[in-house]
Structure formats: structure tokens, C-alpha cells
Design an enzyme around this catalytic site. Structure first.
Site, PDB file in Angstrom:
ATOM      1  N   HIS A 185      18.268 -56.707  81.157  1.00  0.00           N
ATOM      2  CA  HIS A 185      17.234 -55.694  80.921  1.00  0.00           C
ATOM      3  C   HIS A 185      17.626 -54.385  81.601  1.00  0.00           C
ATOM      4  CE1 HIS A 185      13.431 -53.565  80.975  1.00  0.00           C
ATOM      5  NE2 HIS A 185      13.100 -54.338  79.955  1.00  0.00           N
TER       6      HIS A 185
ATOM      7  N   GLU B 203      16.774 -52.245  73.104  1.00  0.00           N
ATOM      8  CA  GLU B 203      15.747 -51.493  73.815  1.00  0.00           C
ATOM      9  C   GLU B 203      16.307 -50.143  74.269  1.00  0.00           C
ATOM     10  OE1 GLU B 203      12.563 -54.326  75.437  1.00  0.00           O
ATOM     11  OE2 GLU B 203      14.060 -54.134  76.992  1.00  0.00           O
TER      12      GLU B 203
ATOM     13  N   ASN C 142       7.534 -59.347  77.834  1.00  0.00           N
ATOM     14  CA  ASN C 142       8.214 -59.216  79.121  1.00  0.00           C
ATOM     15  C   ASN C 142       7.188 -58.668  80.093  1.00  0.00           C
ATOM     16  OD1 ASN C 142       9.725 -58.661  81.337  1.00  0.00           O
ATOM     17  ND2 ASN C 142      11.022 -57.101  80.390  1.00  0.00           N
ATOM     18  N   TRP C 143       6.655 -59.562  80.896  1.00  0.00           N
ATOM     19  CA  TRP C 143       5.575 -59.156  81.803  1.00  0.00           C
ATOM     20  C   TRP C 143       6.082 -58.314  82.970  1.00  0.00           C
ATOM     21  CZ3 TRP C 143       1.870 -63.967  82.701  1.00  0.00           C
ATOM     22  CH2 TRP C 143       1.353 -64.375  81.467  1.00  0.00           C
TER      23      TRP C 143
ATOM     24  N   GLY D  10       6.681 -55.000  76.522  1.00  0.00           N
ATOM     25  CA  GLY D  10       6.314 -54.862  77.931  1.00  0.00           C
ATOM     26  C   GLY D  10       4.813 -54.682  78.078  1.00  0.00           C
ATOM     27  N   GLY D  11       4.388 -53.450  78.250  1.00  0.00           N
ATOM     28  CA  GLY D  11       2.989 -53.141  78.541  1.00  0.00           C
ATOM     29  C   GLY D  11       1.981 -53.841  77.647  1.00  0.00           C
TER      30      GLY D  11
ATOM     31  N   GLY E 119       8.440 -48.053  78.354  1.00  0.00           N
ATOM     32  CA  GLY E 119       7.352 -47.650  79.243  1.00  0.00           C
ATOM     33  C   GLY E 119       6.993 -46.183  79.163  1.00  0.00           C
TER      34      GLY E 119
ATOM     35  N   SER F 262       8.020 -49.546  74.039  1.00  0.00           N
ATOM     36  CA  SER F 262       6.717 -49.022  73.620  1.00  0.00           C
ATOM     37  C   SER F 262       6.258 -49.577  72.271  1.00  0.00           C
ATOM     38  CB  SER F 262       6.717 -47.481  73.606  1.00  0.00           C
ATOM     39  OG  SER F 262       6.982 -46.975  74.911  1.00  0.00           O
TER      40      SER F 262
ATOM     41  N   GLU G 251      16.024 -52.376  83.296  1.00  0.00           N
ATOM     42  CA  GLU G 251      15.534 -52.226  84.678  1.00  0.00           C
ATOM     43  C   GLU G 251      16.427 -52.980  85.648  1.00  0.00           C
ATOM     44  OE1 GLU G 251      11.514 -53.385  83.757  1.00  0.00           O
ATOM     45  OE2 GLU G 251      11.333 -51.556  82.563  1.00  0.00           O
TER      46      GLU G 251
END
Ligand code: 13P
Length: 250
Positions: free
Chosen positions: A94, A166, A9-10, A233-234, A172, A212, A96
Site C-alpha cells: 500500500h 491506487e 481497507n480500514w 478506504g474511508g 484520501g 476515493s 502508505e
């Protein structure tokens, strides 16, 4: 769809040119993957991502979609538009989107309906906030999110649903859930699915962990009995790290 799915997930990262470069870097590293590999890119990067992944084993996901087919919804993107372009997956619900952009269980359910109707495979995100874990209501929160999002989804359609667990406190933050914590909730989700459908259908669903996940901890998480993949993600923005996670999924 295979059982194990590793999806990046960019989020709001990478321009189209940068997306092409990242996918070109990822491609050779994951060519022999034993799992399905997906990159979830910003809408504007979709043409570049589709072009760069052509003929490869990498699928492309959008990070959201609207539930109506067309109309006066300024700034929104319909599931059919994604499907027509050749997008295979869409990340929905998500945290976010829920936290910053007003998504609720009810609107997530509408998006799931729209995406499935358009022929997309949904990556449905669920997870508890830290306070909810501390109140010991994680299982209830996640069960509610799953049940509302899958309202009206048939057993046949469930084969196009991936669930990503998640925990919001792990996203993050560098604070990963332990493998046992991740597995416990993924197993609870599978139990909810068994109740809604049946054991066989529940067993067939890919349940990912996200939060993470990185090159160092992926193998341990992915070895757990009810963790069938990851939403990353990251670490998905670094080709070697993402490839290491992909290699750990078998
Ligand atoms: P991080 O891997 O950066 O914690 O993000 C997880 C996530 O939100 C994937 O959807």
C-alpha cells in the site's frame, strides 16, 4: 475466487469491539453480494473480525505481513501466523506503507513471496504519485511496480494475486480518478500481466481501483471494462456506503 472483489481497507481505524460492531452492521447488507467481499482490518482486530465473519460471505485481510517465517524481527507479523488464524488475504505494498514505512518494490516483492508461500491471497497495491502522472510516466511506474512484485510468481500462484491500482493522489483526497483514467491504467496493468504470463492468465486476474471510491462514484468505475473491483478506504468504514459499493459490483 470470483472475478469481482470489493475490499475495505480500514487502515488504522476501529478497536476490536468497534470492528465487531462494524462487521455486524455490514453482514446483512452484503449477504446477497454478487462479488467477493473482504474487510482489511488492523492486526489486533483480526480475532474479532474472524469471529464476526464466521459463516458469512465476508473474507478477512491483514494490511501487511513480514517475509521471514520467524525470528528476531521485533514488532513484525509473519504470513504463516495470519494463515494459521484463518486470515485469507493480505494487502501488500500500500502507498502508505511505501511512503511512511519504507516499503520499496524489492521489499514488497519479498512480502508477496512470503504471503503466497503461506497460502494467502495477496492484494498488491500499485500506483503513481501526482508528479509521476504529470511527468506522463504512470504506465512505466506501475509496470515496474507490478513486474518487480511478481518476480518469480508462477502462473498458478497468480490466481492468488489481486492487483489494486491506487493512484496516490486519489487516496484520501476526495479526488477520484475519472473512470477513463482508472480503466486506462488497469488495462495497462493487464497488458503487463499478459506480457509476463499470457492473455488468458492476465484476463483472469482481478484488478481493482482504489482512491476515493465511494457510494456515489463506484457504479461508474466498476462498469469499466478493466476495473474488476475496488479497494476502499474511508467509505469502507460506513456500513451503508460500503454495502452500496458492494451492490454496484456485478
Ligand atoms: P480512500 O478510499 O480513503 O481514498 O483510500 C483508498 C485506499 O488507500 C485503499 O487502500
Amino acid at each position: 475466487m470470483g472475478k469481482y472483489v470489493i475490499a475495505g481497507n480500514w487502515k488504522m481505524n476501529k478497536t476490536p469491539a468497534e470492528a465487531t460492531a462494524l462487521i455486524e452492521a455490514i453482514k446483512p447488507l452484503v449477504a446477497d453480494a454478487a462479488c467477493d467481499v473482504v474487510v482489511g482490518v488492523p492486526y489486533i482486530d483480526i480475532p474479532a473480525a474472524l469471529e464476526a465473519t464466521k459463516g458469512s460471505n465476508i473474507g478477512v485481510a491483514a494490511q501487511n505481513c513480514y517475509w521471514e517465517k520467524s525470528g528476531a524481527f521485533t514488532g513484525e507479523i509473519a504470513a504463516d501466523m495470519l494463515r494459521e488464524m484463518g486470515v485469507g488475504y493480505v494487502i501488500l505494498g500500500h502507498s502508505e506503507r511505501r511512503t511512511y514505512f519504507g516499503d520499496t518494490d524489492a521489499t514488497v516483492a519479498k512480502r508477496v513471496r512470503g504471503a503466497l508461500d503461506a497460502g494467502l491471497t495477496v492484494i498488491l497495491c500499485v500506483g503513481e504519485y501526482l508528479e509521476q502522472r504529470e511527468q506522463d510516466i504512470t504506465a512505466e511506474v506501475v509496470a515496474m511496480q507490478v513486474k518487480i512484485a511478481l518476480e518469480g510468481v508462477s502462473e498458478e500462484e497468480l490466481s492468488r494475486v489481486i492487483i489494486a491500482y491506487e493512484p496516490v493522489w486519489a487516496i484520501g483526497t476526495g479526488k477520484t480518478a475519472t473512470a477513463e483514467q482508472a480503466n486506462e491504467v488497469c488495462a495497462q496493468i493487464r497488458g503487463v500481466l499478459a506480457g509476463l504470463y499470457n492473455e488468458a492468465a492476465a484476463k483472469a486476474v482481478t484488478i481493482q481501483y482504489g482512491g476515493s471510491m465511494n457510494a456515489a462514484n463506484a457504479a461508474e468505475l466498476l462498469a469499466m471494462s478493466d476495473v474488476d473491483g475496488g479497494l476502499i478506504g474511508g467509505a469502507s468504514l460506513k456500513a451503508p456506503d460500503f454495502a452500496t459499493i458492494v451492490a454496484a459490483a456485478k
